[in-house]
Design a protein around this motif. Structure first.
Motif, mmCIF file in Angstrom:
data_model
loop_
_atom_site.group_PDB
_atom_site.id
_atom_site.type_symbol
_atom_site.label_atom_id
_atom_site.label_comp_id
_atom_site.label_asym_id
_atom_site.label_seq_id
_atom_site.Cartn_x
_atom_site.Cartn_y
_atom_site.Cartn_z
ATOM 1 N N ILE A 64 74.078 -32.362 130.883
ATOM 2 C CA ILE A 64 74.201 -31.597 129.637
ATOM 3 C C ILE A 64 74.040 -30.103 129.914
ATOM 4 C CG2 ILE A 64 73.152 -31.172 127.385
ATOM 5 C CD1 ILE A 64 72.375 -34.170 127.371
ATOM 6 N N ILE A 65 73.059 -29.744 130.744
ATOM 7 C CA ILE A 65 72.842 -28.346 131.095
ATOM 8 C C ILE A 65 74.098 -27.747 131.737
ATOM 9 C CG2 ILE A 65 71.596 -26.831 132.705
ATOM 10 C CD1 ILE A 65 69.955 -27.511 130.277
ATOM 11 N N LEU A 116 71.255 -20.809 132.460
ATOM 12 C CA LEU A 116 71.642 -22.185 132.767
ATOM 13 C C LEU A 116 72.016 -22.341 134.241
ATOM 14 C CD1 LEU A 116 73.734 -23.017 129.570
ATOM 15 C CD2 LEU A 116 71.422 -23.788 130.126
ATOM 16 N N LEU A 132 76.889 -27.207 129.179
ATOM 17 C CA LEU A 132 76.618 -25.985 128.412
ATOM 18 C C LEU A 132 76.903 -24.737 129.243
ATOM 19 C CD1 LEU A 132 73.306 -27.031 126.616
ATOM 20 C CD2 LEU A 132 75.572 -26.773 125.585
ATOM 21 N N ILE A 162 80.550 -24.056 128.967
ATOM 22 C CA ILE A 162 80.915 -23.492 127.657
ATOM 23 C C ILE A 162 80.536 -22.016 127.577
ATOM 24 C CG2 ILE A 162 80.423 -23.594 125.187
ATOM 25 C CD1 ILE A 162 79.994 -26.652 125.587
ATOM 26 N N THR A 163 79.307 -21.680 127.988
ATOM 27 C CA THR A 163 78.880 -20.283 127.911
ATOM 28 C C THR A 163 79.607 -19.426 128.952
ATOM 29 O OG1 THR A 163 76.958 -20.827 129.297
ATOM 30 C CG2 THR A 163 76.631 -20.785 126.909
ATOM 31 N N TYR A 201 75.725 -14.515 125.329
ATOM 32 C CA TYR A 201 76.378 -15.580 126.096
ATOM 33 C C TYR A 201 76.102 -15.415 127.593
ATOM 34 C CZ TYR A 201 79.069 -16.572 121.841
ATOM 35 O OH TYR A 201 79.457 -16.886 120.562
#
Length: 423
Positions: A388-389, A236, A392, A395-396, A229
Motif C-alpha cells: 500500500i505504501i 514514502l 501511494l 500516486i504521489t 505532494y
C-alpha cells in the motif's frame, strides 16, 4: 537571496571543478554517520553492554534527527549564509563521527551520533541550495553529482566499515575512519571560499512554512499542492528505504535464506543507489516523461513486495532488483526539489519543508512495520502494508512530477496551482 545566483562568485574551469569536488565531498559526508553503524552494530552493542531499547534508539535516530533538524536548516542558512552554514554542517559531522569513535560512555556516543546526524540533516536541506546557486546553467550536472555522492556515502560505509574494523582492530576504527570525508570536505570548502567561488546569496531565505522577507506577499510553502505532494512522495520513498535497511534481511532469513545470502539481497537493493543517482536526475531535470518514470518506481516496489509475499525464496534476487529499482525514487525526489522551483529562496524553503515533513513519515513507517509484525506474528500483514505504501508512492510521484513549479503556486495570483512549466 536573489534569483540571479550566478552573480557574486568567481568562475573558471578550474574553479568549477573544485566546486564539483566540494559537492562530491559534502554530499558523500551526509550519510556515513548513519550507514556505517549498522555493519558493526553488534560490536557496538557488546562494547557498551547496551540493552535492546538502547540499540533500537540508535537505529531510530537518523529519521528522528533528520525530521527535527531539517526544520532549523533554513533559519541557519538565513542567519549564517551559505558558506558558514555548510561549514558548520561539515564541522558537526567531523566532531560527531570523530569523537564518538573514542568515547567510553554510551550516552556520549549517542549524543555525538546526534551531533553528526544534525550536521547531516542541515547539509541535506542546504546542499540543494548550493547546487541551484553554484550551477545555475548546469542543473543536470549539479543534481546528478549530488545524488551520486549521496549514494556513495551510503554504499561505501555499508561495504567497508566491517572489513576495516576487522582488519585494523575493532569497531572504533571502522566508525572513525569515515571522518576523512567531512574533514576533506571542510578543507576543500574553505579553499573554495578563499578563492571567492562560493555564491553569496543576497536577501534572506524563507523559513519552512513561513514567508520570504523580501517578498512578504508570497504564500507559505505548505500551501503549495506540489510541495505537499513532493513531501509525501519523499516520505514514502524514505519509508521504503528505512524498512528495507531495517527489516529486509530478516524477511529473507525467515523465508529460509542463510544470513550471508540475506545480506547479499540487501546489498543488491542498496547498490541501486548508484545507477539511480545517475539516471533519475537526468529524467527529472531533462523532463523525460518524469511522471511515467516516478510511477514505475512505485509499481516496481509493489511487485517486489508482492514477490516477497508470495514466493520470497524462489527468485529472491528478482525481488531485490525490483526493490532496488524502486529506490531510484530517492534521487528523483531530490532532483524534484531543484527542478520544480525557480528562485533559490523557494528551493531552500521547499527543501526544508519536503525533507523535514518527509522524514517524519520515514521515521514512523519502520515502527509501524515492527508493530504489525508483533501483532500478526508473521510477514503477511507488514508486507501488504508496504504494498500500500508503494502504491501511494506511485500516486504521489505522478502528482509531484506534473508540470508547473512551487514558485507559481506560492504567488498570490495562483491560489489554485501554478501554470508555468517546470524547469
Amino acid at each position: 537571496m536573489t534569483t540571479s545566483p550566478e552573480q557574486g562568485f568567481r568562475r573558471s574551469r578550474g574553479l568549477d571543478v573544485l566546486a564539483l569536488a566540494c559537492l562530491v565531498l559534502i554530499g558523500a559526508s551526509l550519510r556515513p554517520a548513519a550507514s556505517s553503524l549498522g555493519p558493526v552494530l553488534s560490536e557496538v552493542k557488546d562494547g557498551f553492554s547496551l540493552a535492546e531499547w538502547q540499540t533500537g534508539l540508535l537505529t531510530a535516530l537518523p529519521g528522528l534527527v533528520f525530521a527535527i533538524c531539517g526544520i532549523i536548516a533554513v533559519p541557519v542558512l538565513k542567519r549564517l549564509g551559505l558558506f558558514a552554514a555548510l561549514a558548520m554542517s561539515a564541522a558537526f559531522i567531523v566532531a560527531g563521527v570523530g569523537l564518538r569513535a573514542v568515547v567510553t560512555e554510551w550516552v556520549a556516543f549517542a549524543l555525538l551520533t546526534v551531533l553528526a546526524l544534525a550536521g547531516m540533516s542541515i547539509g541535506n536541506v542546504i546542499l540543494p541550495v548550493y547546487v541551484k546557486s553554484r550551477f545555475p546553467h548546469r542543473p543536470t550536472l549539479g543534481a546528478t553529482t549530488f545524488t551520486v555522492s549521496l549514494g556513495l556515502g551510503s554504499m561505501l560505509p555499508s561495504l567497508f566499515t566491517a572489513p576495516l574494523a576487522e582488519q585494523f582492530g575493532g569497531w572504533r576504527v571502522g566508525l572513525g575512519f569515515w571522518v576523512v570525508l567531512p574533514f576533506s570536505a571542510l578543507i576543500t570548502w574553505s579553499v573554495l571560499r578563499s578563492l571567492k567561488s562560493v555564491p553569496v546569496l543576497s536577501g534572506q531565505a524563507a523559513e519552512p512554512g513561513g514567508e520570504r522577507v523580501e517578498a512578504p506577499t508570497r504564500r507559505a510553502v505548505f500551501t503549495s499542492p506540489k510541495a505537499r505532494y513532493m513531501a509525501i512522495f519523499f516520505g514514502l520513498q524514505s519509508a521504503n528505504a528505512y524498512v528495507q535497511f531495517g527489516w529486509l534481511p530478516q524477511i529473507y532469513r525467515d523465508a529460509g535464506l542463510d544470513p550471508f545470502l540475506a545480506g547479499i539481497m540487501l546489498t543488491i537493493v542498496t547498490f541501486g543507489g548508484l545507477p539511480g543517482g545517475f539516471l533519475a536526475p537526468q529524467i527529472i531535470v531533462r523532463n523525460i516523461a518524469p511522471r511515467a518514470f516516478l510511477v514505475s518506481f512505485g509499481v516496481s516496489a509493489v511487485i517486489g513486495y508482492t514477490g516477497l509475499l508470495l514466493s520470497p525464496a524462489t527468485v529472491p534476487w528478482l525481488w531485490a532488483v525490483l526493490l532496488g529499482y524502486g529506490g531510484f525514487a530517492f534521487p528523483a525526489a531530490l532532483a524534484l526539489i531543484t527542478s520544480r522551483t525557480r528562485e533559490v529562496s523557494v528551493t531552500a524553503s521547499t527543501s526544508a519543508f519536503v525533507q523535514s515533513t518527509g522524514y517524519v513519515l520515514a521515521a514512523l513507517c519502520p515502527l509501524a512495520v515492527g508493530g504489525l509484525l508483533g501483532l500478526s506474528g508473521g510477514w503477511q500483514v507488514p508486507l501488504w502494508f508496504m504494498v500500500i505504501i508503494s502504491a501511494l508512492m506511485a500516486i504521489t510521484g505522478w502528482l509531484s512530477a506534473g508540470p508547473g513549479n512551487v514558485d507559481d503556486e506560492l504567488a498570490p495570483t495562483s491560489g489554485h496551482g501554478g501554470t508555468g512549466e517546470a524547469k
